[in-house]
Design a protein around this motif. Structure first.
Motif, PDB file in Angstrom:
ATOM      1  N   SER A  66       0.852  -1.193   0.000  1.00 41.56           N
ATOM      2  CA  SER A  66       0.000   0.000   0.000  1.00 41.56           C
ATOM      3  C   SER A  66       0.885   1.238   0.000  1.00 41.56           C
ATOM      4  CB  SER A  66      -0.894  -0.001   1.234  1.00 41.56           C
ATOM      5  OG  SER A  66      -0.132   0.305   2.374  1.00 41.56           O
ATOM      6  N   GLY A  67       0.259   2.395  -0.254  1.00 36.18           N
ATOM      7  CA  GLY A  67       1.023   3.641  -0.277  1.00 36.18           C
ATOM      8  C   GLY A  67       1.728   3.915   1.041  1.00 36.18           C
ATOM      9  N   GLY A  68       1.020   3.650   2.157  1.00 36.49           N
ATOM     10  CA  GLY A  68       1.615   3.884   3.470  1.00 36.49           C
ATOM     11  C   GLY A  68       2.777   2.936   3.733  1.00 36.49           C
ATOM     12  N   GLU A  69       2.633   1.699   3.253  1.00 38.91           N
ATOM     13  CA  GLU A  69       3.722   0.728   3.433  1.00 38.91           C
ATOM     14  C   GLU A  69       4.950   1.143   2.619  1.00 38.91           C
ATOM     15  OE1 GLU A  69       0.872  -3.147   4.357  1.00 38.91           O
ATOM     16  OE2 GLU A  69       1.599  -2.814   2.321  1.00 38.91           O
ATOM     17  N   ARG A  70       4.713   1.601   1.385  1.00 41.72           N
ATOM     18  CA  ARG A  70       5.844   2.071   0.571  1.00 41.72           C
ATOM     19  C   ARG A  70       6.531   3.249   1.263  1.00 41.72           C
ATOM     20  NH1 ARG A  70       2.600   0.603  -4.008  1.00 41.72           N
ATOM     21  NH2 ARG A  70       1.550   2.625  -4.068  1.00 41.72           N
ATOM     22  N   GLN A  71       5.733   4.128   1.852  1.00 45.78           N
ATOM     23  CA  GLN A  71       6.299   5.291   2.529  1.00 45.78           C
ATOM     24  C   GLN A  71       7.168   4.846   3.708  1.00 45.78           C
ATOM     25  OE1 GLN A  71       6.366   7.620   0.856  1.00 45.78           O
ATOM     26  NE2 GLN A  71       5.492   9.512   1.543  1.00 45.78           N
ATOM     27  N   ARG A  72       6.721   3.780   4.401  1.00 49.03           N
ATOM     28  CA  ARG A  72       7.513   3.294   5.540  1.00 49.03           C
ATOM     29  C   ARG A  72       8.800   2.625   5.074  1.00 49.03           C
ATOM     30  NH1 ARG A  72       3.809  -0.168   9.127  1.00 49.03           N
ATOM     31  NH2 ARG A  72       2.234  -0.076   7.491  1.00 49.03           N
TER      32      ARG A  72
END
Ligand SMILES: Nc1ncnc2c1ncn2[C@@H]1O[C@H](COP(=O)(O)OP(=O)(O)OP(=O)(O)O)[C@@H](O)[C@H]1O
Ligand SMILES: [Mg+2]
Length: 215
Positions: free
Chosen positions: A134-140
């Motif tokens: 997900s976008g949040g996972e990629r950001q992390r």
């Protein structure tokens, strides 16, 4: 000053901007689209050379260094979290982090990519490709990758721009916690005043100039 292009199409993206970022300071750059936030982050990180003016890092003027020395400083002290994370699409989460560590850290202080992914709560996605996150996972993952550089300065460009507000808040909380633990200085570009308000200092850019300064 930073200008892009030549002749008719010349754009003055930054004009008369001067700022100092202290150790461990958390600074937000706020401003609407096109105001010069990304350009200023790039100038701070040595990715864009000012048309006039200078950038000093740890007492050294970037412009006076040769390319290799500049690359060395960039790699050893400055890390970026780009808008949209910018992961290498054919590399897994683990490989994205490992690649950054290999490229930047000194061989005598090896960092474990899995440890960093664990820190951002993503050890279970280590073998996933960015397209499977997900976008949040990629950001992390992007954060874990940046931490692998042991930066003195972390530059975040709209770290939550594409996330829902809950996920955005979790990412910002995580950045705060990591900042307290690792002690890097943080400069965040954002159009969101709530995101900006979480920092020690907020500078507002308007058409390439600082409009107001708030404590
Ligand atoms: N590579 C480039 N070539 C020409 N002009 C550019 C380039 N990059 C940015 N600009 C221009 O410089 C100005 C500042 O752009 P910048 O990307 O720094 O804004 P920003 O505040 O980050 O905007 P956003 O919130 O949309 O990301 C804009 O007018 C933009 O069109
Ligand atoms: Mg931008």
């Amino acid at each position: 000053m930073v200008e892009y292009g030549h002749g008719e199409g010349r754009v003055r993206a930054l004009d008369s901007v001067s700022l100092e970022v202290g150790p461990r300071e958390r600074l937000a750059l706020r401003g609407r689209s096109g105001s010069g936030k990304t350009t200023l982050l790039h100038a701070l990180g040595g990715l864009v050379e000012p048309t006039s003016g200078e950038v000093e890092l740890d007492g050294r003027l970037l412009a006076t260094l040769d390319d290799e020395a500049r690359r060395g400083i960039r790699a050893s002290s400055i890390a970026y979290v780009f808008q949209g994370a910018n992961l290498l699409p054919t590399f897994t989460g683990f490989e994205n982090v490992a690649f950054a560590i290999r490229a930047t850290s000194s061989p005598d202080a090896p960092v474990d990519p899995l440890m960093l992914l664990r820190l951002v709560g993503l050890a279970d996605k280590a073998e996933h490709l960015p397209g499977e996150m997900s976008g949040g996972e990629r950001q992390r993952v992007a954060l874990a990758r940046a931490l692998g550089q042991h930066p003195a300065l972390l530059l975040c460009d709209e770290p939550t721009g594409q996330l829902d507000s809950d996920t955005g808040t979790r990412i910002l909380d995580l950045i705060d916690a990591l900042q307290r633990e690792f002690g890097f200085a943080l400069v965040t570009a954002t159009h969101d005043e709530h995101v900006a308000a979480r920092h020690d200092r907020v500078l507002v850019l308007e058409e390439g100039r600082f409009a107001e300064a708030r404590a």
